[in-house]
Motif scaffolding. Structure first.
Motif, mmCIF file in Angstrom:
data_model
loop_
_atom_site.group_PDB
_atom_site.id
_atom_site.type_symbol
_atom_site.label_atom_id
_atom_site.label_comp_id
_atom_site.label_asym_id
_atom_site.label_seq_id
_atom_site.Cartn_x
_atom_site.Cartn_y
_atom_site.Cartn_z
ATOM 1 N N LEU A 141 9.119 35.046 57.841
ATOM 2 C CA LEU A 141 10.093 34.828 58.913
ATOM 3 C C LEU A 141 10.357 33.341 59.063
ATOM 4 O O LEU A 141 10.090 32.744 60.118
ATOM 5 C CB LEU A 141 9.565 35.416 60.228
ATOM 6 N N PHE A 144 12.062 31.898 62.192
ATOM 7 C CA PHE A 144 11.459 31.966 63.522
ATOM 8 C C PHE A 144 10.845 30.603 63.876
ATOM 9 O O PHE A 144 10.055 30.046 63.108
ATOM 10 C CB PHE A 144 10.365 33.041 63.568
ATOM 11 N N SER A 282 16.300 36.816 60.002
ATOM 12 C CA SER A 282 15.653 35.803 60.842
ATOM 13 C C SER A 282 16.454 34.506 60.884
ATOM 14 O O SER A 282 16.284 33.696 61.793
ATOM 15 C CB SER A 282 14.232 35.532 60.342
#
Length: 561
Positions: A141, A144, A282
């Motif tokens: 991810l 993030f 993401s």
């Protein structure tokens, strides 16, 4: 264009890995068994949809929705690598054949050894996940940052051990399915869903969103324990010869391990596909990961109810009998047509009336009408590949019965590669990347919006849908070389689409006539009409599968008299 499903005889020069056809023994009805599987899955999915509605109510498409989706997804890789899919390919065919041969003592020793192997590997990987959660979050991810990253790490460490118990739950499922007990293992996930729902309702009014998402993660952990625990008494009752050991010298264990390698690779490829979508999502605007998850839940409902149920019910029977080529081809073709009978109207409903489905299930609290339309458009991309995806699952079960786990794994890798490339290219046409260190402008559809939301996630799911058809075609072509062409009748599939189209028109008519109602109540009328018209049209068009529907309905009516 409707794909060609017409069966054709095997060519004389095609190599067959199975023995010459023999007179088959009596085989349990695939329709009865798949109905039992579907009943368990239906209850599980109903509670899964309730879970999704509660998640939508508390988190909507906010960053907390993203966090829960991502946190639950990463540990699930362990479950999917070692769980039901791998055991269906490696353990169930070997174990079911031992039961059929009356070798109950050996079957119990094999089951016990496989349990020990799974326990050891799952435990080690769960520990790895707890220790390296920050590394995995950054790897899978990369978009993030800040609070999204920190919360994802925290709940990943809670949920990772849960995945180990779900792997053991899949082992129990393999035992029960081989003994033709289908309902309990597919009902067991109800408890996992209930645990998450309960945690949200218990703490929803007392905790802030960042703490509530952690509470939901603890609910998932407890649910994993309950899911395995409910199956264990049934396993011990049916498998009285179970001996927990480390007897890897047993040839059936060795065969299961050999077959598990390619199966794990195949499952790993599938997991990679899901992670590629999540990694790409993401980088998109906040809420994209949650939107992808909400759409995936709806997409998986017909995949599980119709594709998985039929494939699951067929596999033990095919593995038990070592059926001849002709019988194997007939069973596979018949199962494909049963799947298509329910999946065709599902995909048409998603495309034509999907916003009503999304609104009925999710629209409440933090989840508003704009979120409904965002999820609906994302779902359409998945729906275009729904028939191919469910058919591919059955093809894979046929290969597993042939003791071939490599071919499905190879073509799954092709599908993932196509899905990743197409998904990225299509995503970038709708929405640029503007998170993390990467900056890429949007392409030709940059101005496209639905209720103010960009459509990058639609590009991702559209790529997935196209790739599913490529995998379906490759699996079918390779299977034809082994047992001859398999598939539903082209004419029957065309009539199914016609019936679904008429049903969609009826659903639209009802929606136009309805006054302003709560989305859930409106869906009852719209899809009540849709289902009624579809089955009526299928009967009028003389689609063969309606006979099975009539038989089951008659049986239910006799029970209630």
């Amino acid at each position: 264009m409707t794909p060609d499903f017409t069966p054709a005889p095997a060519q004389e020069d095609e190599t067959l890995v199975m023995p010459a056809p023999v007179a088959p023994q009596k085989v349990r009805s695939g329709g009865t068994a798949s109905s039992t599987v579907a009943a368990g899955i239906l209850l599980s999915r109903i509670f899964g949809l309730v879970r999704e509605r509660v998640l939508a109510q508390y988190f909507g498409t906010s960053l907390y929705g993203d966090v829960f989706r991502a946190g639950i997804r990463m540990p699930n890789v362990l479950q999917n690598l070692l769980g039901e899919g791998t055991l269906s390919a490696s353990f169930i065919p070997v174990y079911a054949e031992l039961l059929e041969q009356g070798k109950k003592e050996e079957a119990g020793r094999v089951a016990g050894t496989v349990f020990s192997l799974l326990m050891t590997v799952a435990g080690a990987l769960a520990l790895f996940g707890i220790v390296f959660a920050p590394v995995m979050t950054d790897l899978f991810l990369p978009g993030f940052e800040g609070e999204r990253r920190a919360l994802t790490i925290e709940i990943t460490r809670i949920i990772f051990p849960m995945a180990g118990t779900l792997v053991l739950s899949a082992w129990a499922l393999g035992i029960l399915n081989s003994h033709r007990n289908f309902f309990i293992p597919y009902f067991a996930p109800v408890l996992w869903n209930v645990a998450i729902i309960a945690s949200l309702y218990l703490f929803g009014g007392a905790l802030s969103p960042d703490r509530l998402v952690v509470a939901a993660a603890w609910g998932a952990f407890v649910g994993g324990l309950l899911q395995f625990g409910i199956q264990l008494p049934w396993v011990l009752r049916l498998e009285r010869k179970l001996r927990i050991s480390w007897d890897t010298r047993l040839e059936p264990v060795r065969e299961a391990v050999r077959n598990a390698g390619p199966a794990i690779m195949g499952r790993g490829v599938v997991q990679l596909s899901g992670y590629v979508d999540m990694v790409l999502a993401s980088f998109l605007v906040a809420g994209s990961v949650a939107t992808l998850g909400f759409a995936m839940t709806l997409y998986m409902l017909p995949v599980s109810l119709f594709g998985m149920s039929v494939a699951t019910a067929e596999l033990p029977e095919l593995a038990r009998k070592r059926l001849g080529t002709e019988v194997l081809r007939e069973r596979t073709s018949g199962a494909l047509q049963r799947i298509a009978f329910y999946v065709v109207p599902s995909s048409v409903a998603f495309v034509a009336l999907g916003d009503s489905i999304v609104a009925a299930l999710y629209e409440s609290g933090e989840f508003d009408r704009s979120d409904t339309l965002w999820v609906y458009v994302t779902l359409v991309g998945y729906a275009l590949g729904l028939l191919a995806s469910t058919g591919a699952r059955l093809f894979s079960s046929t290969y597993f019965a042939l003791r071939d786990t490599r071919t499905p794994a190879r073509y799954a890798a092709v599908r993932v590669a196509i899905s990743a490339v197409l998904g990225l290219l299509l995503m970038l046409q709708f929405e640029g990347i503007a998170a993390g260190p990467v900056r890429i402008p949007a392409g030709i559809f940059s101005e496209a919006r639905v209720a103010g939301h960009t459509l990058g996630v639609f590009g991702l799911t559209l790529g997935t849908g196209i790739a599913a058809w490529v995998e379906w075609w490759l699996l079918r072509r390779a299977l034809r070389r082994r047992i001859g062409a398999v598939g539903a009748s082209t004419g029957a599939v065309a009539r199914m689409f016609l019936a679904a189209g008429v049903a969609a028109a009826a659903g639209w008519g009802v929606r136009w006539l309805l006054p302003e109602l709560h989305p859930l109540l409106a869906a009852v009328f719209i899809f009540g009409a849709y289902g009624t018209v579809y089955f009526a049209a299928a009967a009028a068009l003389r689609i063969r599968e309606m006979e099975g529907v009539r038989t089951r309905l008659a049986g239910l009516l006799r029970r209630f008299r």
